[in-house]
Design an enzyme around this catalytic site. Structure first.
Site, PDB file in Angstrom:
ATOM      1  N   LYS A 177      -2.292   5.994 -15.443  1.00  0.00           N
ATOM      2  CA  LYS A 177      -2.222   5.693 -16.873  1.00  0.00           C
ATOM      3  C   LYS A 177      -1.933   6.967 -17.690  1.00  0.00           C
ATOM      4  CE  LYS A 177      -2.933   1.252 -16.428  1.00  0.00           C
ATOM      5  NZ  LYS A 177      -3.467   0.882 -15.143  1.00  0.00           N
TER       6      LYS A 177
HETATM    7  C1  LIG Z   1      -4.142  -0.686 -15.025  1.00  0.00           C
HETATM    8  C2  LIG Z   1      -4.231  -1.984 -15.727  1.00  0.00           C
HETATM    9  C3  LIG Z   1      -5.398  -2.752 -15.706  1.00  0.00           C
HETATM   10  C4  LIG Z   1      -6.583  -2.428 -14.846  1.00  0.00           C
HETATM   11  O1  LIG Z   1      -7.136  -1.220 -15.122  1.00  0.00           O
HETATM   12  P1  LIG Z   1      -8.329  -0.658 -14.164  1.00  0.00           P
HETATM   13  O2  LIG Z   1      -8.854   0.475 -14.971  1.00  0.00           O
HETATM   14  O3  LIG Z   1      -7.675  -0.240 -12.887  1.00  0.00           O
HETATM   15  O4  LIG Z   1      -9.297  -1.749 -13.991  1.00  0.00           O
HETATM   16  C5  LIG Z   1      -5.455  -3.900 -16.464  1.00  0.00           C
HETATM   17  N1  LIG Z   1      -4.396  -4.300 -17.193  1.00  0.00           N
HETATM   18  C6  LIG Z   1      -3.238  -3.604 -17.209  1.00  0.00           C
HETATM   19  C7  LIG Z   1      -2.114  -4.083 -18.053  1.00  0.00           C
HETATM   20  C8  LIG Z   1      -3.111  -2.429 -16.470  1.00  0.00           C
HETATM   21  O5  LIG Z   1      -1.957  -1.763 -16.491  1.00  0.00           O
END
Ligand SMILES: *Cc1c(COP(=O)(O)O)cnc(C)c1O
Length: 394
Positions: A177
């Site tokens: 992210k």
């Molecule tokens: C990465 C992501 C998630 C999940 O995030 P985590 O922190 O791994 O639980 C949920 N929704 C979207 C759109 C994502 O890109």
């Protein structure tokens, strides 16, 4: 290999981790609290709740809002599966809604309107690729229908307006992210009572957290609700604080790389579709520029393009396989048909985008994609350009 995404971690993260270890206090201390208030402040909020993941954040939001069995929640299928899973965690029913178009691959408001029933309680918006869009229209839709608006803001840390659409927003700090704590998440909301409830639910429903007990030198606690263990620890919060300090500069770099991609792709790969292209010319798009999605022409075999780019040292990925077509969901909800999402999911390709990249990397990707497309032309099915009846539904 030029990767689709790559975290930037270095001396400051190592120092932050070392200082936390040296402090002897590794769970639920003042670093978590500072990370919460700093993250909130940078997004224009007073407070936030740090959690173990975005998935946990989405679950807590739905749970704290009392959404459960018998309730329907509108959700895109073009998202990471965790968005949809969170609805099942509380026993509610996900109602998949199509995206608007390949140019704007966000949840369709008209599509939501069409499937609203008296049981519909909430909508989860996912700010795909980091673009926050249509806040006024979504708010008035939610008001008119009496729905709760929830943001899956996993792509949108640092974006303008993020978190201000509805009742709460969930962020992710997973390794790919815009900022990372390896694993981690955050909830922003403006309702202090909702935040308090989620803070309590995060730690087993206990009325006082460890640090508060330590600070207050009291011993007892009570449990007044069903809780979970969705806590963030001090090590992650220390890394998160360091990353947060650089988020704005990283997002500016992502924006500049995206502009370069858009200009070069429209010149060098004119048959490639560019989601959000028109937004760039409007000056400042409200986006955290999380990923760089393109849409391949229908007559090109995507796997061949992926292989060609890989041999040129370029990693790509797909955001996303449509959730309603994954085996679990297809088995559970076999009659969902979302033609725009399905076509988009079949043709989308995500190019490398991260703040460690240089302009020359963008040039390299665009010229490699142009030659891969030349070689792969005519290798794929083309349900759109040459509609063969026999192919429909394959
Ligand atoms: C990465 C992501 C998630 C999940 O995030 P985590 O922190 O791994 O639980 C949920 N929704 C979207 C759109 C994502 O890109």
């Amino acid at each position: 290999m030029l990767l689709v995404s790559e975290p930037i971690l270095g001396t400051s993260e190592k120092e932050a981790l070392a200082a936390t270890i040296d402090s002897g206090w590794i769970t639920m201390g003042d670093r978590v609290r500072t990370f919460e208030t700093e993250f909130a402040r940078q997004h224009g909020f007073e407070d936030a709740v740090a959690v173990s993941s975005c998935t946990a954040a989405l679950h807590l939001i739905l749970h704290a809002l009392g959404i459960g069995p018998g309730d329907e929640v509108l959700v895109p299928s073009l998202t990471f599966v965790a968005t949809v899973n969170s609805i099942l965690y509380v026993g509610a029913t996900p109602v998949f809604v199509d995206i608007e178009s390949a140019e704007c691959p966000q949840l369709s408001l008209a599509g939501c309107e069409a499937v609203c029933t008296p049981r519909t309680r909430a909508v989860i918006l996912m700010h795909y690729a980091g673009y926050t869009a249509g806040r006024d229209a979504w708010r008035s839709f939610a008001d008119r229908k009496g729905l709760l608006l929830i943001e899956d803001a996993a792509h949108a840390a640092g974006a303008e307006q993020v978190g201000t659409f509805g009742v709460a927003a969930a962020f992710s700090f997973y390794g790919n992210k815009n900022m990372t704590t390896a694993e981690g998440g955050m909830i922003v909301a403006s309702d202090a009572r909702l935040l308090d409830a989620m803070r309590q639910m995060r730690g087993h429903g206990l009325t006082t957290a460890t640090f508060q007990r330590y600070a207050a030198k009291s011993v007892g606690y009570d449990v007044t609700m069903l809780g979970f263990n969705y806590r963030m620890d001090e090590l992650r919060a220390a890394v998160g604080l360091t990353q947060l300090g650089r988020l704005a500069a990283w997002n500016r770099k992502r924006a500049a790389l995206t502009r370069r991609y858009m200009d070069e792709l429209s010149a060098g790969c004119p048959r490639v579709g560019l989601p959000f292209r028109s937004w760039q010319s409007d000056g400042h798009p409200r986006s955290a520029h999380h990923i760089m999605p393109v849409v391949l022409p229908g007559d090109v075999d995507r796997l061949a393009v992926i292989e060609r780019l890989k041999s040129a040292g370029i990693q790509t990925s797909v955001h996303y396989p449509a959730a309603h077509r994954l085996t679990y969901y297809r088995t559970r909800y076999p009659h969902v048909a979302l033609p725009v999402s399905e076509d988009y999911a079949d043709r989308e390709l995500t190019l490398p985008l991260h703040p460690g990249m240089h302009d020359g990397d963008v040039d390299h990707v665009v010229s490699a994609l142009a030659s891969a497309l030349r070689d792969a032309a005519g290798t794929g099915r083309s349900p759109h350009e040459f509609p063969e009846p026999a192919e429909v539904g394959v």
